[in-house]
Scaffold this motif. Structure first.
Motif, PDB file in Angstrom:
ATOM      1  N   ALA A  63       0.840  -1.202   0.000  1.00 39.82           N
ATOM      2  CA  ALA A  63       0.000   0.000   0.000  1.00 39.82           C
ATOM      3  C   ALA A  63       0.870   1.244   0.000  1.00 39.82           C
ATOM      4  N   ALA A  64       0.337   2.315  -0.604  1.00 43.06           N
ATOM      5  CA  ALA A  64       1.086   3.567  -0.713  1.00 43.06           C
ATOM      6  C   ALA A  64       1.429   4.138   0.662  1.00 43.06           C
ATOM      7  N   GLY A  65       0.480   4.078   1.578  1.00 40.97           N
ATOM      8  CA  GLY A  65       0.727   4.608   2.909  1.00 40.97           C
ATOM      9  C   GLY A  65       1.894   3.922   3.595  1.00 40.97           C
ATOM     10  N   LYS A  66       2.006   2.609   3.400  1.00 48.62           N
ATOM     11  CA  LYS A  66       3.114   1.862   4.005  1.00 48.62           C
ATOM     12  C   LYS A  66       4.445   2.245   3.365  1.00 48.62           C
ATOM     13  N   SER A  67       4.427   2.507   2.059  1.00 43.50           N
ATOM     14  CA  SER A  67       5.642   2.919   1.368  1.00 43.50           C
ATOM     15  C   SER A  67       6.136   4.250   1.914  1.00 43.50           C
ATOM     16  N   VAL A  68       5.204   5.161   2.155  1.00 42.94           N
ATOM     17  CA  VAL A  68       5.565   6.450   2.745  1.00 42.94           C
ATOM     18  C   VAL A  68       6.154   6.247   4.140  1.00 42.94           C
ATOM     19  N   GLU A  69       5.541   5.386   4.919  1.00 48.19           N
ATOM     20  CA  GLU A  69       5.984   5.158   6.301  1.00 48.19           C
ATOM     21  C   GLU A  69       7.408   4.617   6.365  1.00 48.19           C
ATOM     22  N   VAL A  70       7.749   3.668   5.485  1.00 51.39           N
ATOM     23  CA  VAL A  70       9.081   3.074   5.579  1.00 51.39           C
ATOM     24  C   VAL A  70      10.160   4.063   5.156  1.00 51.39           C
ATOM     25  N   VAL A  71       9.829   4.979   4.243  1.00 52.59           N
ATOM     26  CA  VAL A  71      10.819   5.981   3.843  1.00 52.59           C
ATOM     27  C   VAL A  71      10.946   7.052   4.927  1.00 52.59           C
ATOM     28  N   ILE A  72       9.822   7.537   5.427  1.00 51.74           N
ATOM     29  CA  ILE A  72       9.883   8.532   6.506  1.00 51.74           C
ATOM     30  C   ILE A  72      10.594   7.947   7.729  1.00 51.74           C
ATOM     31  N   GLY A  73      10.352   6.648   7.994  1.00 52.05           N
ATOM     32  CA  GLY A  73      10.981   5.982   9.128  1.00 52.05           C
ATOM     33  C   GLY A  73      12.411   5.543   8.872  1.00 52.05           C
ATOM     34  N   GLU A  74      12.959   5.920   7.706  1.00 55.24           N
ATOM     35  CA  GLU A  74      14.350   5.616   7.340  1.00 55.24           C
ATOM     36  C   GLU A  74      14.610   4.115   7.243  1.00 55.24           C
ATOM     37  N   GLN A  75      13.581   3.329   6.994  1.00 50.42           N
ATOM     38  CA  GLN A  75      13.758   1.900   6.727  1.00 50.42           C
ATOM     39  C   GLN A  75      14.020   1.659   5.249  1.00 50.42           C
ATOM     40  N   ALA A  76      13.878   2.705   4.446  1.00 49.68           N
ATOM     41  CA  ALA A  76      14.211   2.674   3.024  1.00 49.68           C
ATOM     42  C   ALA A  76      14.835   4.012   2.674  1.00 49.68           C
ATOM     43  N   ASP A  77      15.698   4.000   1.662  1.00 48.56           N
ATOM     44  CA  ASP A  77      16.440   5.199   1.291  1.00 48.56           C
ATOM     45  C   ASP A  77      15.787   5.978   0.158  1.00 48.56           C
ATOM     46  N   ILE A  78      15.064   5.286  -0.685  1.00 49.14           N
ATOM     47  CA  ILE A  78      14.305   5.918  -1.763  1.00 49.14           C
ATOM     48  C   ILE A  78      12.948   5.227  -1.866  1.00 49.14           C
ATOM     49  N   GLY A  79      12.021   5.914  -2.517  1.00 48.94           N
ATOM     50  CA  GLY A  79      10.709   5.314  -2.744  1.00 48.94           C
ATOM     51  C   GLY A  79      10.071   5.952  -3.958  1.00 48.94           C
ATOM     52  N   PHE A  80       8.891   5.453  -4.292  1.00 48.46           N
ATOM     53  CA  PHE A  80       8.167   5.880  -5.482  1.00 48.46           C
ATOM     54  C   PHE A  80       6.760   6.271  -5.054  1.00 48.46           C
ATOM     55  N   PHE A  81       6.417   7.554  -5.219  1.00 46.45           N
ATOM     56  CA  PHE A  81       5.190   8.080  -4.636  1.00 46.45           C
ATOM     57  C   PHE A  81       4.474   9.046  -5.569  1.00 46.45           C
ATOM     58  N   ALA A  82       3.188   9.199  -5.320  1.00 42.79           N
ATOM     59  CA  ALA A  82       2.470  10.319  -5.911  1.00 42.79           C
ATOM     60  C   ALA A  82       2.824  11.566  -5.093  1.00 42.79           C
ATOM     61  N   ILE A  83       3.154  12.628  -5.785  1.00 40.78           N
ATOM     62  CA  ILE A  83       3.519  13.867  -5.094  1.00 40.78           C
ATOM     63  C   ILE A  83       2.318  14.416  -4.338  1.00 40.78           C
ATOM     64  N   ASP A  84       2.515  14.739  -3.088  1.00 41.65           N
ATOM     65  CA  ASP A  84       1.449  15.313  -2.260  1.00 41.65           C
ATOM     66  C   ASP A  84       2.103  16.205  -1.210  1.00 41.65           C
ATOM     67  N   PRO A  85       1.519  17.390  -0.940  1.00 41.15           N
ATOM     68  CA  PRO A  85       2.143  18.319   0.014  1.00 41.15           C
ATOM     69  C   PRO A  85       2.280  17.755   1.423  1.00 41.15           C
ATOM     70  N   LEU A  86       1.352  16.915   1.862  1.00 35.62           N
ATOM     71  CA  LEU A  86       1.451  16.333   3.196  1.00 35.62           C
ATOM     72  C   LEU A  86       2.660  15.405   3.281  1.00 35.62           C
TER      73      LEU A  86
END
Length: 244
Positions: A63-86
């Motif tokens: 899920a997209a939300g989980k992808s955001v979480e792992v990058v914000i949590g520094e469990q991943a160094d890069i990710g692929f996301f839809a751009i969103d201001p939040l």
């Protein structure tokens, strides 16, 4: 686009390049017959690791939300996301590399004939929790109620289980579900264009963010992104124009 030791270290603090791969958007990533993650985002991650001269580790989520979480949590160094201001509060985005349509689906018998009729107090709109559609519609819908499915691929199943009026998501996923289940139709037009980008934690610094942004521009300009879309037989997504 000069690779320096500082930039290399910024992307590989664990010794490998960890890339978050979201299987919740089949346009960008999916599992092949052997169960291996593949797709446009995997191809880009592989090429970026090659550029860095680093070993690649895929952090696969559903899920997209989980992808955001792992990058914000520094469990991943890069990710692929839809751009969103939040999301942009914690993630440094590149310019988009792919543009994707966000659309609505309804049952054949629904009185809703156009996207302009969706934002009504009598409508419940199902979206994938934490997806770009969730973030966007949570801000833009003034009257309709939002219901959240665990992931984007389960939106239509949740839509049917809840007896909701509207499902929202990637056009291709909605069209595939309509063919699979029958009795549904995708409304004409789109409610948003998703700008799909790469991103890295803002904590990695400005130079790292610029380096990743330059990489994306090179991948678009060289035809790499277009070739990846064709190789994976992706329809309905287009290569984003050059930044600036």
């Amino acid at each position: 686009m000069k690779l320096t030791p500082a930039i290399h270290s910024a992307f590989t603090p664990s010794g490998t390049l960890r890339a978050s791969i979201n299987l919740g958007n089949p346009i960008l990533a999916y599992r092949d017959a052997s169960g291996k993650a593949c797709g446009v985002s995997v191809d880009l991650a592989t090429e970026f690791a090659r550029l860095l001269g680093a070993e690649l580790e895929l952090v696969v989520v559903d899920a997209a939300g989980k992808s955001v979480e792992v990058v914000i949590g520094e469990q991943a160094d890069i990710g692929f996301f839809a751009i969103d201001p939040l999301r942009g509060e914690h993630i440094a985005f590149t310019a988009p590399y792919v543009l994707i349509e966000g659309c609505y689906l309804v049952k054949d018998a629904s009185p809703i004939r156009s996207k302009e009729q969706v934002d009504d107090a009598g409508n419940r709109v199902v979206v994938g929790k934490g997806s770009a559609y969730d973030l966007y519609l949570s801000r833009s819908l003034q009257h309709a109620h939002i219901l959240r499915s665990p992931t984007s691929p389960t939106v239509v199943d949740t839509f049917l289980a809840e007896g909701a009026e509207v499902a929202a998501g990637v056009r291709q996923q909605l069209e595939a579900d309509a063919r699979r289940l029958g009795g549904m139709r995708v409304l004409n037009g789109r409610f948003m264009v998703i700008q799909q980008a790469m991103g890295t934690p803002r904590s990695r610094g400005t130079e790292a963010a610029y380096f990743l942004a330059a990489f994306v521009e090179r991948m678009k300009e060289s035809g790499f992104v277009a070739a990846a879309l064709a190789r994976h037989k992706i329809e309905g997504a287009s290569v984003a124009p050059a930044a600036g």
